[in-house]
Design a protein around this motif. Structure first.
Motif, mmCIF file in Angstrom:
data_model
loop_
_atom_site.group_PDB
_atom_site.id
_atom_site.type_symbol
_atom_site.label_atom_id
_atom_site.label_comp_id
_atom_site.label_asym_id
_atom_site.label_seq_id
_atom_site.Cartn_x
_atom_site.Cartn_y
_atom_site.Cartn_z
ATOM 1 N N UNK A 61 4.200 8.403 -15.577
ATOM 2 C CA UNK A 61 4.142 7.045 -15.035
ATOM 3 C C UNK A 61 4.206 7.125 -13.508
ATOM 4 N N UNK A 62 3.308 6.407 -12.777
ATOM 5 C CA UNK A 62 3.377 6.409 -11.314
ATOM 6 C C UNK A 62 4.701 5.828 -10.823
ATOM 7 N N UNK A 63 5.164 6.342 -9.695
ATOM 8 C CA UNK A 63 6.411 5.854 -9.128
ATOM 9 C C UNK A 63 6.217 4.438 -8.593
ATOM 10 N N UNK A 64 7.133 3.536 -8.944
ATOM 11 C CA UNK A 64 7.049 2.141 -8.536
ATOM 12 C C UNK A 64 7.446 2.029 -7.060
ATOM 13 N N UNK A 65 6.539 1.554 -6.178
ATOM 14 C CA UNK A 65 6.889 1.461 -4.750
ATOM 15 C C UNK A 65 8.018 0.470 -4.478
ATOM 16 N N UNK A 66 8.188 -0.547 -5.340
ATOM 17 C CA UNK A 66 9.297 -1.478 -5.143
ATOM 18 C C UNK A 66 10.643 -0.763 -5.309
ATOM 19 N N UNK A 67 10.706 0.130 -6.296
ATOM 20 C CA UNK A 67 11.936 0.901 -6.489
ATOM 21 C C UNK A 67 12.165 1.846 -5.314
ATOM 22 N N UNK A 68 11.080 2.439 -4.836
ATOM 23 C CA UNK A 68 11.181 3.373 -3.723
ATOM 24 C C UNK A 68 11.656 2.653 -2.463
ATOM 25 N N UNK A 69 11.153 1.436 -2.233
ATOM 26 C CA UNK A 69 11.570 0.674 -1.055
ATOM 27 C C UNK A 69 13.053 0.293 -1.156
#
Length: 261
Positions: free
Chosen positions: A1-9
């Motif tokens: 699954x691609x990493x969620x940018x919202x979680x990364x932010x």
């Protein structure tokens, strides 16, 4: 699954602020939502990313942090690039410059000049906040500046200067014709990353950790920094003005102009 940018932010914001509650306030989430974001990211990667008391990145979290900044910058730059394609170019130019590049930037100001830390210049140009940016750094004469990877940002060299060691007027080395940095590793230094050559760059240049921080200056006013030097609070390396030439390492102070290609 691609990493969620919202979680990364969310993760990068928690690390930057050192607090789940402060991150929630800045991002407009509840503290519970921030905790859920971090938990989801840790579950996805299968490793703990943060210690909770105090809040700080674990070794895997630090590795993720190193990747996160350029990834998020590229996403922000891509979003801005798409929007820019549908927006007429502004009549006035908004220019950003790091403190030691501001003098070079003056000739291009047709609207507003923002003097900001180096990293903010690159990010601001990439995301369209600034039309033009001027950023400085210390490199070998044949090397480019080490800038974050930003979508569409082009760089061109506009100025290079030798480096000078700023000393108090009564310092015993002021009459020298030149100084080597490895002869100054036991001196007292001012850590002024936005108003002088960053101390961490000087340490890397000589492969030493002995450059002792005597005073920390977090401002951008080079005149205030020189006042601290003259008052005996420590040494600093600057690209011009009064001082003794830095003979080694063989590096220069470079200013590059940034724009979107």
């Amino acid at each position: 699954m691609p990493m969620d940018p919202h979680l990364l932010r969310t993760f990068t914001t928690v690390v930057r602020l050192g607090s789940f509650s402060a991150a929630a306030a800045e991002l407009g989430y509840t503290q519970s939502a921030v905790s859920q974001h971090i938990a989801a990211l840790e579950h996805d990667l299968g490793v703990p990313l943060l210690t909770r008391r105090p809040v700080s990145p674990t070794p895997p979290g630090q590795r993720l942090l190193d990747h996160a900044a350029p990834l998020l910058l590229r996403l922000d730059a891509a979003r801005a690039d798409v929007r820019r394609a549908a927006t007429p170019a502004p009549a006035r130019t908004v220019v950003a410059a790091s403190p030691l590049a501001a003098a070079v930037a003056v000739g291009e100001v047709r609207g507003t000049l923002h003097v900001v830390p180096r990293a903010e210049v690159v990010a601001g140009v990439a995301t369209g906040e600034y039309d033009v940016g001027f950023v400085d750094g210390v490199v070998a004469a044949s090397d480019p500046l080490h800038l974050p990877d930003a979508v569409g940002v082009k760089a061109a060299v506009v100025a290079e200067k030798p480096l000078m060691v700023a000393l108090p007027p009564d310092h015993p080395l002021t009459r020298r014709k030149g100084l080597r940095l490895d002869d100054l590793v036991d001196a007292r230094w001012i850590d002024a990353p936005d108003a002088a050559v960053p101390l961490e760059d000087l340490r890397a240049a000589v492969g030493a950790t002995r450059l002792h921080t005597a005073t920390v200056y977090r401002g951008t006013d080079t005149a205030a920094l020189r006042a601290l030097v003259n008052a005996g609070h420590g040494l600093a390396v600057l690209p011009d003005g009064d001082g003794v030439p830095l003979l080694w390492p063989n590096v220069v102070h470079r200013v590059e102009r940034l724009h979107l290609g």
